[in-house]
Design a protein around this motif. Structure first.
Motif, short mmCIF file in Angstrom:
data_model
loop_
_atom_site.label_atom_id
_atom_site.label_comp_id
_atom_site.label_asym_id
_atom_site.label_seq_id
_atom_site.Cartn_x
_atom_site.Cartn_y
_atom_site.Cartn_z
N UNK A 79 0.85 -1.19 0.00
CA UNK A 79 0.00 0.00 0.00
C UNK A 79 0.89 1.24 0.00
N UNK A 80 0.79 2.04 -1.06
CA UNK A 80 1.53 3.29 -1.13
C UNK A 80 2.70 3.23 -2.08
N UNK A 81 2.81 4.25 -2.95
CA UNK A 81 3.88 4.29 -3.95
C UNK A 81 4.84 5.44 -3.68
N UNK B 177 -2.09 7.20 -7.82
CA UNK B 177 -1.39 7.82 -8.95
C UNK B 177 -0.52 6.78 -9.65
N UNK B 178 -0.17 7.07 -10.89
CA UNK B 178 0.65 6.13 -11.65
C UNK B 178 2.12 6.52 -11.62
N UNK C 181 7.75 13.41 -11.28
CA UNK C 181 6.74 12.35 -11.20
C UNK C 181 7.30 11.15 -11.97
N UNK C 182 7.92 10.23 -11.26
CA UNK C 182 8.62 9.11 -11.89
C UNK C 182 7.62 8.00 -12.20
N UNK D 100 -6.93 4.11 -3.50
CA UNK D 100 -6.32 4.30 -2.19
C UNK D 100 -6.88 3.33 -1.17
N UNK D 101 -6.04 2.81 -0.30
CA UNK D 101 -6.50 1.93 0.77
C UNK D 101 -7.23 2.77 1.82
#
Length: 455
Positions: free
Chosen positions: A9-11, A39-40, A62-63, A79-80
C-alpha cells in the motif's frame, strides 16, 4: 496451490523501494505482487519547492511506475481506506469511487503521511499545502496571480495584501519553499514595471526556537542569515492564531494583510493507521526492528506511517524520523524480510548509517552536511543537487531534471500561470482527503461482503 499474494500500500519512497527489491529477488512464480496507489507515478517529494518556483516542471519529478517497474507488479489505481487484519483483506477505493476488497497473504503498509494541521480558526479553509504535485503546481499559479493582480490594482490596500506571503514551518519543506518562492518573486518583479520590489515581503514563521534544528547550530544559523540577507522576515517562537481570506493573525498579536498562507508545519501518519486495531507511537504504527506489526500475522509497516526503532541511537525509545532517506532503505529491508518470511528464513532488523542532510535554498545558496561535513554555498549546492539527482529512479527522470536545471540556469523563468483552479481558490481541504477512510465497523462489514453507503 495458489501463489502467495503480497499487497503493498503506497507508492512513495518506501513502497516503491520495496516493490522494486521484491521484483528483483523473488523467483518467477514464487509470489504475486500488487501495489495500491491512486497515482501512476512516484513523487520525488524533496524537489516539490522547485516545482512551485518553476525551476522544475511537474512531470520531471513524477517518476512513472510503469517505466520503473518490471511489469511483474499489478498496479491497483486507488487508495486503501481500511484494513481487516483478521480476514486478511485491504479495502480499496478505486479512482472511480468503486470500493473493492483486496485479499492478501502478506501486507506491506507504506501509506505515507498527510499534512499536520491544528484546530486554528480558518486554517483548512484558507491555507495552501506543499505535500502533493497538484499543490505545488497550484501554489506557483497562485503566487504569480498575486503579482498579476497587484500590478493591475489601483487600490494600495489590495496591492499590499497581495504582495505579502506567509510560509508556516521552519523545517526542510517550509524553509526550502520560502527560499525558492522568494527567489521566484524577486526575479519576476523585474517584469512588472508598476510594482515596487520593496512591497513584496516573504515571512517564514515557526513555533520552534530554531530554524531546522537538525542541521546543528552553525548550519542552522548560516541558513537563517542567507534568508534574512535576502529580505525574508523570519519569526521563531510564533505561529498562526487565525487565518482569513485577506489577513493572518499571529500568536504574538500581529495582524498581517495577506492572501497567501502556505502551511508546511510537519506531517502526521496517514489516517489509514487509525483503521487498524494496532498499537501506535506518536500516531505511527508501532513495529519491531524487523518492521513487523506485533499481533498481526503477515503485516509489515514502514516509512512515515511506522514508528521504526532507530537502532543507530543509544536512546532506547528513539524512532526513525519520517525522511526519504529512511523510507528508501526501509523499503529494501522490508522486501528482504517479506521474502525471508516466504522462505521461512530469519528476519533482519533495520539499522542505518546517516548519510547527512541537504538543504537547497535556490540559486547558489545551500547548506549541506554530508557524512557530518558542514558545507555552504556552491559546494553545498553541488552536493544537494547531486544527491537528489542520483536518488531519482529512472534515467528519463534524471535527464528531465538535469535539463530543467540547465535551462533554468541559462534562460531563467517565464512566470507563466497555467490556470489550475483559476476561478476557485484551492486550500488544504481540497487536496488531502482525510475523511475518505472507513470506520472499523464498516471495514468488517465490507470485508465480509456487506454493503454500506459510500462517504
Amino acid at each position: 496451490m495458489a501463489r502467495p499474494k503480497i499487497l503493498v500500500v503506497g507508492a512513495g519512497f518506501a513502497g516503491v523501494g520495496c516493490v522494486r527489491r521484491m521484483e528483483r529477488r523473488l523467483d518467477a512464480g514464487e509470489a504475486d505482487i500488487a501495489l495500491v496507489t491512486p497515482t501512476s507515478y512516484q513523487l520525488y517529494l524533496p524537489l516539490l519547492p522547485q516545482v512551485a518556483s518553476g525551476v522544475l516542471t511537474p512531470q520531471s519529478i513524477a517518476v512513472s511506475l510503469r517505466r520503473s517497474q518490471k511489469h511483474r507488479t499489478r498496479i491497483i489505481p486507488g487508495g486503501a481506506i481500511g484494513v481487516d487484519t483478521k480476514a486478511k483483506v485491504c479495502v480499496v477505493r478505486k479512482i472511480t469511487g468503486e470500493i473493492v476488497n483486496e485479499p492478501y497473504d502478506y501486507l506491506v503498509l507504506s501509506p505515507g503521511s498527510i499534512t499536520r494541521t491544528f484546530d486554528i480558526p480558518g486554517l483548512v479553509d484558507h491555507a495552501r499545502g506543499m505535500k502533493t504535485l497538484a499543490e505545488a503546481a497550484y501554489v506557483r499559479d497562485h503566487v504569480i496571480a498575486q503579482l498579476d493582480l497587484a500590478d493591475a490594482s489601483q487600490d494600495p490596500a489590495e496591492r499590499a495584501s497581495r504582495l505579502q506571503f506567509v510560509v508556516v514551518g521552519g523545517g526542510y519543506a517550509g524553509t526550502e519553499t520560502a527560499a525558492c518562492l522568494q527567489r521566484l518573486t524577486t526575479n519576476a518583479v523585474k517584469r512588472y514595471p508598476h510594482l515596487d520590489p520593496s512591497e513584496i515581503k516573504w515571512h517564514l514563521i515557526d513555533i520552534a526556537p530554531k530554524l531546522m534544528p537538525e542541521l546543528g547550530d552553525k548550519l542552522g544559523l548560516s541558513a537563517l542569515k542567507i534568508l534574512r540577507d535576502r529580505g525574508i522576515d523570519i519569526s521563531l517562537g510564533v505561529s498562526v492564531a487565525k487565518a482569513g481570506a485577506e489577513e493572518v493573525t499571529f500568536t504574538d498579536g500581529r495582524v498581517l494583510p495577506c492572501r497567501t498562507l502556505i502551511w508546511t508545519a510537519g506531517v502526521v501518519a496517514s489516517p489509514l493507521v487509525g483503521t487498524l486495531d494496532a498499537e501506535t507511537v506518536r500516531g505511527r504504527l508501532a513495529v519491531t526492528a524487523q518492521m513487523t506489526v506485533p499481533g498481526h500475522d503477515g503485516v509489515f509497516a514502514l516509512g512515515d506511517a511506522a514508528a521504526v526503532p532507530d537502532l543507530a541511537k543509544d536512546d532506547e525509545g528513539a524512532i526513525c524520523p519520517p525522511t526519504a532517506q529512511h523510507a528508501m532503505r526501509q523499503g529494501r529491508r522490508v522486501a528482504d524480510n517479506v521474502i525471508a518470511t516466504l522462505r521461512e528464513q530469519p528476519l533482519q532488523p533495520y539499522i542505518h548509517k546517516d548519510l547527512g542532510l541537504v538543504v537547497d535554498l535556490g540559486g547558489a545558496d545551500a547548506v549541506s552536511k554530508p557524512m557530518g561535513v558542514e558545507l555552504r554555498g556552491l559546494p553545498a549546492q553541488a552536493v544537494a543537487r547531486g544527491y537528489h539527482w542520483s536518488a531519482l529512479r529512472t534515467n528519463v527522470a534524471k535527464t528531465r531534471v538535469l535539463t530543467n536545471w540547465l535551462l533554468n540556469a541559462a534562460a531563467g523563468d517565464d512566470f507563466v500561470r497555467t490556470g489550475f483552479q483559476a476561478r476557485r481558490p484551492a486550500t488544504l481541504r481540497d487536496f488531502e482527503y482525510t475523511d475518505a477512510y472507513l470506520t472499523p465497523e464498516q471495514i468488517r462489514e465490507h470485508a465480509q461482503g456487506g454493503q454500506f453507503l459510500k462517504k
